[in-house]
Design a protein around this motif. Structure first.
Motif, PDB file in Angstrom:
ATOM      1  N   UNK A   1      35.168  34.075  10.119  1.00 32.96           N
ATOM      2  CA  UNK A   1      35.483  35.441   9.689  1.00 32.96           C
ATOM      3  C   UNK A   1      35.774  36.322  10.893  1.00 32.96           C
ATOM      4  N   UNK A   2      35.011  36.139  11.951  1.00 28.44           N
ATOM      5  CA  UNK A   2      35.236  36.928  13.166  1.00 28.44           C
ATOM      6  C   UNK A   2      36.658  36.733  13.680  1.00 28.44           C
ATOM      7  N   UNK A   3      37.143  35.508  13.560  1.00 28.98           N
ATOM      8  CA  UNK A   3      38.495  35.221  14.041  1.00 28.98           C
ATOM      9  C   UNK A   3      39.561  35.689  13.049  1.00 28.98           C
ATOM     10  N   UNK A   4      39.394  35.404  11.767  1.00 27.60           N
ATOM     11  CA  UNK A   4      40.430  35.756  10.796  1.00 27.60           C
ATOM     12  C   UNK A   4      40.527  37.259  10.557  1.00 27.60           C
ATOM     13  N   UNK A   5      39.452  38.015  10.848  1.00 26.52           N
ATOM     14  CA  UNK A   5      39.525  39.480  10.744  1.00 26.52           C
ATOM     15  C   UNK A   5      39.968  40.094  12.059  1.00 26.52           C
ATOM     16  N   UNK A   6      40.370  39.266  12.980  1.00 30.77           N
ATOM     17  CA  UNK A   6      40.972  39.660  14.262  1.00 30.77           C
ATOM     18  C   UNK A   6      40.023  40.454  15.160  1.00 30.77           C
ATOM     19  N   UNK A   7      38.729  40.132  15.049  1.00 31.22           N
ATOM     20  CA  UNK A   7      37.748  40.718  15.957  1.00 31.22           C
ATOM     21  C   UNK A   7      37.528  39.845  17.181  1.00 31.22           C
ATOM     22  N   UNK A   8      38.009  38.617  17.104  1.00 30.59           N
ATOM     23  CA  UNK A   8      37.942  37.686  18.226  1.00 30.59           C
ATOM     24  C   UNK A   8      39.340  37.150  18.476  1.00 30.59           C
ATOM     25  N   UNK A   9      39.635  36.890  19.720  1.00 31.47           N
ATOM     26  CA  UNK A   9      40.994  36.483  20.079  1.00 31.47           C
ATOM     27  C   UNK A   9      41.227  34.988  20.021  1.00 31.47           C
ATOM     28  N   UNK A  10      40.195  34.182  20.263  1.00 34.69           N
ATOM     29  CA  UNK A  10      40.362  32.736  20.313  1.00 34.69           C
ATOM     30  C   UNK A  10      39.305  32.038  19.481  1.00 34.69           C
ATOM     31  N   UNK A  11      39.616  30.805  19.079  1.00 35.96           N
ATOM     32  CA  UNK A  11      38.700  30.008  18.273  1.00 35.96           C
ATOM     33  C   UNK A  11      38.850  28.548  18.662  1.00 35.96           C
ATOM     34  N   UNK A  12      37.833  27.950  19.303  1.00 34.07           N
ATOM     35  CA  UNK A  12      37.901  26.526  19.610  1.00 34.07           C
ATOM     36  C   UNK A  12      37.568  25.719  18.366  1.00 34.07           C
ATOM     37  N   UNK A  13      38.561  25.023  17.827  1.00 28.73           N
ATOM     38  CA  UNK A  13      38.325  24.320  16.567  1.00 28.73           C
ATOM     39  C   UNK A  13      39.287  23.183  16.336  1.00 28.73           C
ATOM     40  N   UNK A  14      39.219  22.624  15.136  1.00 31.60           N
ATOM     41  CA  UNK A  14      40.039  21.469  14.797  1.00 31.60           C
ATOM     42  C   UNK A  14      41.280  21.848  14.019  1.00 31.60           C
ATOM     43  N   UNK A  15      42.191  20.915  13.938  1.00 35.49           N
ATOM     44  CA  UNK A  15      43.399  21.137  13.148  1.00 35.49           C
ATOM     45  C   UNK A  15      43.042  21.366  11.685  1.00 35.49           C
ATOM     46  N   UNK A  16      41.859  20.917  11.254  1.00 33.72           N
ATOM     47  CA  UNK A  16      41.407  21.147   9.881  1.00 33.72           C
ATOM     48  C   UNK A  16      41.208  22.620   9.577  1.00 33.72           C
ATOM     49  N   UNK A  17      41.210  23.484  10.582  1.00 34.61           N
ATOM     50  CA  UNK A  17      41.036  24.925  10.372  1.00 34.61           C
ATOM     51  C   UNK A  17      42.337  25.621   9.947  1.00 34.61           C
ATOM     52  N   UNK A  18      43.475  25.024  10.233  1.00 36.19           N
ATOM     53  CA  UNK A  18      44.750  25.729  10.144  1.00 36.19           C
ATOM     54  C   UNK A  18      45.022  26.323   8.761  1.00 36.19           C
ATOM     55  N   UNK A  19      44.942  25.509   7.714  1.00 40.59           N
ATOM     56  CA  UNK A  19      45.253  26.002   6.375  1.00 40.59           C
ATOM     57  C   UNK A  19      44.323  27.141   5.976  1.00 40.59           C
ATOM     58  N   UNK A  20      43.037  27.034   6.343  1.00 46.41           N
ATOM     59  CA  UNK A  20      42.078  28.092   6.015  1.00 46.41           C
ATOM     60  C   UNK A  20      42.435  29.383   6.730  1.00 46.41           C
ATOM     61  N   UNK A  21      42.731  29.292   8.012  1.00 41.11           N
ATOM     62  CA  UNK A  21      43.101  30.491   8.762  1.00 41.11           C
ATOM     63  C   UNK A  21      44.333  31.163   8.163  1.00 41.11           C
ATOM     64  N   UNK A  22      45.334  30.370   7.846  1.00 46.06           N
ATOM     65  CA  UNK A  22      46.573  30.923   7.308  1.00 46.06           C
ATOM     66  C   UNK A  22      46.372  31.536   5.926  1.00 46.06           C
ATOM     67  N   UNK A  23      45.484  30.943   5.132  1.00 46.72           N
ATOM     68  CA  UNK A  23      45.212  31.479   3.798  1.00 46.72           C
ATOM     69  C   UNK A  23      44.392  32.760   3.863  1.00 46.72           C
ATOM     70  N   UNK A  24      43.429  32.812   4.784  1.00 45.13           N
ATOM     71  CA  UNK A  24      42.566  33.976   4.901  1.00 45.13           C
ATOM     72  C   UNK A  24      43.285  35.184   5.477  1.00 45.13           C
TER      73      UNK A  24
END
Length: 443
Positions: free
Chosen positions: A276-299
């Motif tokens: 949430x911190x990343x998708x609400x643009x309160x954080x600039x970077x997120x170390x994560x997996x490719x499995x995050x992509x669809x969730x980020x784009x949907x949120x």
């Protein structure tokens, strides 16, 4: 005991978790009328002798809508006598739920099963059907990804691989542009990016240290090149070094060094809160997996994303950045299925290019089915980065075959680092000691 499944030269290798509840309108298997003696037009124009409902289980709650609304309707259209009841469970509870379900009469017919070491208990327990003859197409999958689907003792294939994942640093391109930042190509530039963001009051990296399972991912994104990536993997499996190696200790120190750029009290931040911190643009970077992509784009569909590999610090074992990756999981056929023929029909379809392309297009996952292409430009970029400099997600790939597992040891260890309870050298020693309880190099 271990075999090396990533090679340093495997540039072309194909390697690559909403509360849940059963669908409220799913057929009740206890209902004598459900799925019994129904008729409808079959694919060949003939009536169905019987309508069959197949239970399909998964740990990916975030994918449930796509499977229910897009993917499995495509299968049902071609197989109108079969209905798929797809159910997703909380990922942290799934392993136990699945183990229990596969031994009972109300479990799944087909289920997502883990890969590598976490697959073996199901194989050894006789819970899954060997698929070499049922789905001969799996022989066309890349050998490296099939390694996560095979029984260690008999070498047979017990799953159809469904996705591979890469690990990298996501970033918000608008925040970078606002602060005049570019993708870092050196460690000093990476630190400068973090410091600039911190000085501007922006959380540089969104990390949730409360959930230990994410900590080995964060560690490998930051430190895989530092400890040596695939070269270290080869040496550790052969017994030429161990986890007290100075390069590995240094990679743990690096996680401590950049803790100041993570959320305050990072161990009190959950994985979901970090998203949430990343998708609400309160954080600039997120170390994560490719499995995050669809969730980020949907949120946050308006957020423009970029990715980069974290450059290694000076004095690292490798002089270039790497992209760690792993085979995520497989589709397994329950040995206790009440509808084995129909279940075989489904799992055969799960190995087709049609299904693989749906996974790639709709779920933004790297399907390992031969012939699948990636339409999303960011997916293609992540894939290209991996091919340029591949590395294994070390502990998931190699050290989940015993207890304690490598991912558990590193997960707890990184939390202890964040809390200041242990030093990097002490955590490395704990990892080595724990794995030595069951891992023997060179076997």
């Amino acid at each position: 005991m271990q075999r090396r499944i990533f090679a340093a030269t495997a540039v072309s290798s194909l390697l690559l978790l909403a509360a849940c509840a059963p669908s409220s309108d799913a057929p009740d298997p206890a209902d004598e009328d459900a799925g019994q003696n129904q008729t409808q037009d079959g694919a060949d124009g003939e009536e169905c002798a019987e309508d069959v409902t197949l239970r399909v289980w998964s740990w990916r709650t975030e994918d449930a809508d796509v499977y229910n609304d897009v993917i499995f309707p495509a299968f049902e259209e071609q197989n109108p006598c079969i209905t798929v009841d797809f159910q997703a469970f909380v990922n942290t509870e799934y392993n136990q739920i699945l183990q229990t379900g596969l031994t009972g009469s109300d479990g799944p017919d087909v289920a997502q099963v883990r890969s590598y070491g976490l697959l073996q208990p199901l194989v050894e327990g006789g819970n899954l059907v060997a698929l070499d003859d049922v789905v001969p197409e799996v022989s066309e999958f890349d050998e490296t990804i099939l390694a996560g689907a095979k029984g260690r003792e008999d070498g047979q294939t017990y799953g159809v691989p469904f996705a591979s994942q890469t690990l990298q640093m996501y970033y918000n391109t608008a925040i970078f542009e606002e602060h005049g930042l570019e993708e870092p190509t050196t460690w000093d530039e990476f630190i400068e990016v973090n410091q600039t963001l911190a000085d501007a009051g922006v959380t540089p990296m969104s990390v949730g240290g409360l959930d230990a399972w994410m900590m080995p991912i964060v560690h490998d994104i930051l430190g895989s090149a530092q400890y040596g990536g695939a070269q270290f993997e080869e040496a550790i499996l052969a017994g030429d070094t161990d986890f007290t190696d100075p390069a590995y200790v240094d990679s743990l120190q690096t996680v401590v060094d950049v803790q100041e750029y993570m959320p305050e009290n990072v161990v009190g931040v959950s994985y979901t809160e970090s998203q949430v911190l990343f998708t609400t643009e309160q954080a600039a970077m997120f170390p994560g997996g490719s499995f995050e992509l669809a969730f980020f784009q949907a949120e946050n569909p308006e957020m423009e994303l970029g990715v980069f590999q974290v450059p290694p610090p000076p004095g690292s074992a490798l002089d270039q950045s790497v992209t760690p990756a792993y085979a995520d999981g497989n589709w397994g056929l329950s040995a206790n299925s009440a509808h084995p023929e129909e279940a075989e029909t489904l799992i055969q379809w799960l190995a087709t290019e049609e299904f693989g392309q749906l996974v790639a297009n709709e779920l933004k996952q790297f399907s390992p089915v031969p012939g699948v292409t990636f339409e999303d430009p960011l997916m293609q970029e992540m894939w290209d980065l991996y091919q340029e400099s591949p590395a294994p997600y070390l502990h998931l790939v190699n050290f989940r075959y015993g207890d304690p597992s490598g991912t558990d040891l590193v997960g707890t260890g990184v939390q202890q680092l964040f809390l200041g309870e242990k030093s990097p050298a002490e955590v490395a020693a704990d990892v080595q000691s724990g794995l030595s309880e069951w891992f023997t190099p060179g076997q």
